[in-house]
Design an enzyme around this catalytic site. Sequence first.
Site, mmCIF file in Angstrom:
data_model
loop_
_atom_site.group_PDB
_atom_site.id
_atom_site.type_symbol
_atom_site.label_atom_id
_atom_site.label_comp_id
_atom_site.label_asym_id
_atom_site.label_seq_id
_atom_site.Cartn_x
_atom_site.Cartn_y
_atom_site.Cartn_z
ATOM 1 N N SER A 12 0.850 -1.187 0.000
ATOM 2 C CA SER A 12 0.000 0.000 0.000
ATOM 3 C C SER A 12 0.884 1.235 0.000
ATOM 4 O O SER A 12 1.691 1.434 0.916
ATOM 5 C CB SER A 12 -0.886 0.023 1.245
ATOM 6 O OG SER A 12 -1.389 1.342 1.417
ATOM 7 N N HIS A 37 -1.275 -1.355 -4.274
ATOM 8 C CA HIS A 37 -2.546 -1.006 -3.627
ATOM 9 C C HIS A 37 -2.586 0.509 -3.366
ATOM 10 O O HIS A 37 -1.677 1.069 -2.753
ATOM 11 C CB HIS A 37 -2.651 -1.786 -2.311
ATOM 12 C CG HIS A 37 -3.945 -1.628 -1.594
ATOM 13 N ND1 HIS A 37 -5.091 -2.336 -1.931
ATOM 14 C CD2 HIS A 37 -4.291 -0.856 -0.529
ATOM 15 C CE1 HIS A 37 -6.069 -2.010 -1.111
ATOM 16 N NE2 HIS A 37 -5.621 -1.098 -0.243
ATOM 17 N N ASP A 39 -4.698 3.626 -1.859
ATOM 18 C CA ASP A 39 -5.743 3.946 -0.881
ATOM 19 C C ASP A 39 -6.274 5.354 -1.081
ATOM 20 O O ASP A 39 -5.596 6.346 -0.795
ATOM 21 C CB ASP A 39 -5.172 3.809 0.536
ATOM 22 C CG ASP A 39 -5.035 2.352 0.954
ATOM 23 O OD1 ASP A 39 -6.018 1.607 0.821
ATOM 24 O OD2 ASP A 39 -3.946 1.974 1.418
ATOM 25 N N MET A 41 -8.879 8.109 0.107
ATOM 26 C CA MET A 41 -9.678 8.460 1.293
ATOM 27 C C MET A 41 -10.236 9.871 1.147
ATOM 28 O O MET A 41 -9.550 10.753 0.631
ATOM 29 C CB MET A 41 -8.808 8.397 2.547
ATOM 30 C CG MET A 41 -8.133 7.060 2.762
ATOM 31 S SD MET A 41 -7.290 7.031 4.357
ATOM 32 C CE MET A 41 -6.434 5.447 4.223
ATOM 33 N N HIS A 70 -8.418 1.148 -3.928
ATOM 34 C CA HIS A 70 -9.309 0.931 -2.791
ATOM 35 C C HIS A 70 -9.981 2.256 -2.462
ATOM 36 O O HIS A 70 -9.345 3.160 -1.912
ATOM 37 C CB HIS A 70 -8.466 0.413 -1.607
ATOM 38 C CG HIS A 70 -9.244 0.184 -0.353
ATOM 39 N ND1 HIS A 70 -8.633 -0.042 0.871
ATOM 40 C CD2 HIS A 70 -10.583 0.137 -0.102
ATOM 41 C CE1 HIS A 70 -9.549 -0.221 1.808
ATOM 42 N NE2 HIS A 70 -10.742 -0.113 1.240
ATOM 43 N N MET A 72 -12.136 4.471 -0.394
ATOM 44 C CA MET A 72 -12.764 4.694 0.911
ATOM 45 C C MET A 72 -13.451 6.045 0.833
ATOM 46 O O MET A 72 -13.050 7.031 1.482
ATOM 47 C CB MET A 72 -11.692 4.644 2.012
ATOM 48 C CG MET A 72 -11.185 3.228 2.255
ATOM 49 S SD MET A 72 -9.629 3.170 3.152
ATOM 50 C CE MET A 72 -8.497 3.312 1.777
ATOM 51 N N MET A 141 -11.445 -6.152 5.585
ATOM 52 C CA MET A 141 -10.657 -5.174 6.345
ATOM 53 C C MET A 141 -10.325 -5.773 7.711
ATOM 54 O O MET A 141 -11.224 -6.151 8.466
ATOM 55 C CB MET A 141 -11.442 -3.874 6.542
ATOM 56 C CG MET A 141 -11.748 -3.089 5.275
ATOM 57 S SD MET A 141 -10.326 -2.610 4.275
ATOM 58 C CE MET A 141 -9.327 -1.688 5.448
ATOM 59 N N GLY A 146 -8.800 3.867 7.293
ATOM 60 C CA GLY A 146 -8.494 5.286 7.497
ATOM 61 C C GLY A 146 -7.017 5.554 7.740
ATOM 62 O O GLY A 146 -6.521 6.610 7.384
ATOM 63 N N GLY A 148 -2.843 3.731 8.172
ATOM 64 C CA GLY A 148 -1.914 2.611 8.170
ATOM 65 C C GLY A 148 -1.379 2.394 9.575
ATOM 66 O O GLY A 148 -1.616 3.193 10.491
ATOM 67 N N GLY A 149 -0.691 1.297 9.753
ATOM 68 C CA GLY A 149 0.024 1.059 11.005
ATOM 69 C C GLY A 149 -0.825 0.642 12.192
ATOM 70 O O GLY A 149 -0.368 0.673 13.333
ATOM 71 N N ASP A 177 -6.701 -6.511 4.172
ATOM 72 C CA ASP A 177 -6.144 -5.159 4.248
ATOM 73 C C ASP A 177 -6.137 -4.672 5.683
ATOM 74 O O ASP A 177 -7.197 -4.462 6.282
ATOM 75 C CB ASP A 177 -6.976 -4.224 3.357
ATOM 76 C CG ASP A 177 -6.321 -2.868 3.172
ATOM 77 O OD1 ASP A 177 -5.203 -2.651 3.680
ATOM 78 O OD2 ASP A 177 -6.943 -2.025 2.498
ATOM 79 N N GLY A 178 -4.914 -4.494 6.219
ATOM 80 C CA GLY A 178 -4.758 -3.897 7.544
ATOM 81 C C GLY A 178 -3.990 -4.781 8.500
ATOM 82 O O GLY A 178 -4.403 -5.904 8.798
ATOM 83 N N GLY A 199 1.162 -2.216 4.129
ATOM 84 C CA GLY A 199 1.771 -0.891 4.034
ATOM 85 C C GLY A 199 3.025 -0.830 4.875
ATOM 86 O O GLY A 199 4.140 -1.003 4.377
ATOM 87 N N SER A 200 2.830 -0.648 6.178
ATOM 88 C CA SER A 200 4.002 -0.478 7.052
ATOM 89 C C SER A 200 4.946 -1.669 7.006
ATOM 90 O O SER A 200 6.166 -1.495 7.035
ATOM 91 C CB SER A 200 3.575 -0.187 8.497
ATOM 92 O OG SER A 200 2.230 -0.406 8.704
HETATM 93 C C1 DX5 Z 1 -6.261 1.340 5.717
HETATM 94 C C2 DX5 Z 1 -5.797 1.095 4.302
HETATM 95 C C3 DX5 Z 1 -4.710 0.101 4.223
HETATM 96 C C4 DX5 Z 1 -3.453 0.503 4.929
HETATM 97 C C5 DX5 Z 1 -2.766 -0.722 5.418
HETATM 98 O O1 DX5 Z 1 -7.373 2.143 5.700
HETATM 99 O O2 DX5 Z 1 -6.865 0.650 3.514
HETATM 100 O O3 DX5 Z 1 -4.441 -0.259 2.876
HETATM 101 O O4 DX5 Z 1 -2.565 1.215 4.133
HETATM 102 O O5 DX5 Z 1 -1.672 -0.306 6.162
HETATM 103 P P1 DX5 Z 1 -0.931 -1.292 7.159
HETATM 104 O O6 DX5 Z 1 -0.410 -2.430 6.346
HETATM 105 O O7 DX5 Z 1 0.155 -0.437 7.708
HETATM 106 O O8 DX5 Z 1 -1.944 -1.719 8.182
HETATM 107 ZN ZN ZN Z 2 -6.442 -0.252 1.498
#
Ligand code: DX5
Ligand code: ZN
Length: 233
Positions: A12, A37, A39, A41, A70, A72, A141, A146, A148-149, A177-178, A199-200
Amino acid sequence: MSFDRSIKIAPSILAADFANFGAEIRAVEAEGADWIHVDVMDNHFVPNLTFGPAMCAAIRPHIKTVMDVHLMISPVDASLEAYAKAGADVITAHAEAGPHLHRTLQAIRALGCKAGVALNPATPLSAIAHVMDLVDLVCIMTVNPGFGGQGFIHSQVDKVRDLRAMIAGRDVHIEIDGGVDAKTAPLVAAAGADVLVAGSAVFRGGSVAEPAAYGDNIRAIRGAAEGATGQMA
Ligand code: DX5
Ligand code: ZN
């Protein structure tokens, strides 16, 4: 895009350097990413704001693999065409984003994209029971969307297992995801997931100048997931 159920790692870019998306994407793809990916928002459906279709169009030429968008955002239908024109391969909308999910999924496919639906942790699988023939991907999810991390929500693993049974023989990806990392990836891979967003856990410890850590991170997640499914690590 041909369908298969092999483990796919989808970094992500929410965790990448926002001032350098092109180079970050090229770096993670060179280090083994299967999908990218993206994101989106809107500070309304989720309490955070990222970017829109213009940014998606700008990064598209840097993506050689699959652009996995994705959304959101709510409302979503009026924006779908802009993300398709920006070059999305997969467009995922949230089941919670509006009352007309069936129409949304039909519209995504009519635009020539693969149609995904995402479910927040509190949303039951019954929300998609009657649209299974319109989806190419279901995103479970494992955090509240909303940011990452955040920490992985373990109650979702049973939901993934139930979803795998609900999909039966259909060509539908299960995306997670997450909070996906080398510890949580095996749980969802064993339950039937094939697309792992991270992501992280992908971007930590590396940079465009030092991309080797991205490769180490991707291999660690993939190896842990494949070990849980019996695929070759
Ligand atoms: C959260 C996003 C994810 C996010 C995942 O709302 O949809 O894609 O970037 O991040 P990590 O892997 O750090 O949880
Ligand atoms: Zn996502």
